[in-house]
Design an enzyme around this catalytic site. Structure first.
Site, PDB file in Angstrom:
ATOM      1  CB  CYS A 158      -0.991  -0.081   1.156  1.00 59.24           C
ATOM      2  SG  CYS A 158      -2.460   0.912   0.858  1.00 59.24           S
ATOM      3  CD  GLU A 209      -0.202  -5.299   6.156  1.00 60.13           C
ATOM      4  OE1 GLU A 209      -0.072  -5.900   5.061  1.00 60.13           O
ATOM      5  OE2 GLU A 209      -0.531  -4.095   6.240  1.00 60.13           O
ATOM      6  CG  HIS A 233      -3.145  -3.209   4.128  1.00 63.37           C
ATOM      7  ND1 HIS A 233      -2.127  -2.575   4.814  1.00 63.37           N
ATOM      8  CD2 HIS A 233      -3.837  -2.242   3.496  1.00 63.37           C
ATOM      9  CE1 HIS A 233      -2.206  -1.277   4.596  1.00 63.37           C
ATOM     10  NE2 HIS A 233      -3.234  -1.040   3.811  1.00 63.37           N
TER      11      HIS A 233
HETATM   12  N1  GLN Z   1      -3.703   6.328   1.044  1.00 66.24           N
HETATM   13  C1  GLN Z   1      -2.394   6.052   1.581  1.00 66.24           C
HETATM   14  C2  GLN Z   1      -1.317   6.811   0.814  1.00 66.24           C
HETATM   15  O1  GLN Z   1      -1.587   7.364  -0.187  1.00 66.24           O
HETATM   16  C3  GLN Z   1      -2.083   4.569   1.541  1.00 66.24           C
HETATM   17  C4  GLN Z   1      -3.040   3.827   2.447  1.00 66.24           C
HETATM   18  C5  GLN Z   1      -2.476   2.600   3.069  1.00 66.24           C
HETATM   19  O2  GLN Z   1      -1.266   2.380   3.117  1.00 66.24           O
HETATM   20  N2  GLN Z   1      -3.365   1.810   3.616  1.00 66.24           N
HETATM   21  O3  GLN Z   1      -0.199   6.857   1.239  1.00 66.24           O
END
Ligand code: GLN
Length: 198
Positions: A81, A180, A178
């Site tokens: 992410c 994890e 995610h």
């Molecule tokens: N929206 C976050 C970003 O742009 C990422 C979200 C996340 O890691 N769950 O950094």
């Protein structure tokens, strides 16, 4: 038991969940905040969180150049992410600190800012059986470079186009979701396998 030592970048975000998952599959996991910590790692995880905060803190902690050079010299790394965004070479929005080691342009909050989180199921190249994944204000990949292998994609509901959510480029793995936060350990196992092979 694996002898591998997996460092988890612990500047911001959900690094504790990654540490727990790595330990659950029998490897050693520890928090990485400094270049000296990084030097101990056989593999690195960059967690989810807020990519602009991770980038800014990485700069303050003097971690940008050490991470870039270890990853460029083959250190296996998994970015999830925000971690995927931080590994990338560009975003579709404003500039923010990025390592630029993964040849992708990332669109942040791609599923709509109003879509806080959702779950989805899809096939992953090289994995047996589908993957059930959690997305939280997730990015997707807008554009991949020639050396990037797309391992999984989801369909953009507004255009019907495929949007990559799991990619590999040499020693780099990156997910929009995610891994994890579920009990599916296959993504972390793939990282450990890359570290074992080295
Ligand atoms: N929206 C976050 C970003 O742009 C990422 C979200 C996340 O890691 N769950 O950094």
């Amino acid at each position: 038991m694996s002898e591998l030592r997996v460092g988890v970048l612990a500047l911001q975000g959900d690094f504790r969940e990654h540490i727990a998952m790595v330990r659950s599959i029998g490897a050693t996991a520890f928090e990485v905040r400094t270049p000296d910590d990084l030097a101990q790692a056989d593999a690195l995880i960059i967690p989810g969180g807020e990519s602009t905060a991770i980038g800014r803190l990485a700069r303050i902690y003097g971690m940008i150049d050490p991470m870039r050079s270890r990853i460029e010299s083959g250190l296996p790394v998994l970015g999830t992410c925000a971690g995927m965004i931080f590994l990338g070479s560009a975003t579709t929005g404003n500039d923010q600190p990025q390592l630029g080691v993964l040849d992708v342009v990332v669109e942040r909050n791609a599923f709509g800012r109003q879509v806080d989180s959702f779950e989805s199921e899809f096939e992953v190249t090289g994995f047996d059986g589908s993957m059930h994944a959690v997305f939280i204000r997730a990015p997707w990949i807008h554009k991949v470079g020639a050396d990037v292998e797309i391992l999984a994609a989801v369909t953009d509901p507004s255009t019907g186009d495929d949007r990559p959510v799991f990619v590999r480029q040499a020693n780099i793995l990156a997910t929009s979701f995610h891994p994890e936060l579920t009990d599916d350990t296959r993504v972390h196992e793939a990282l450990l396998a890359m570290a074992e092979e080295r």
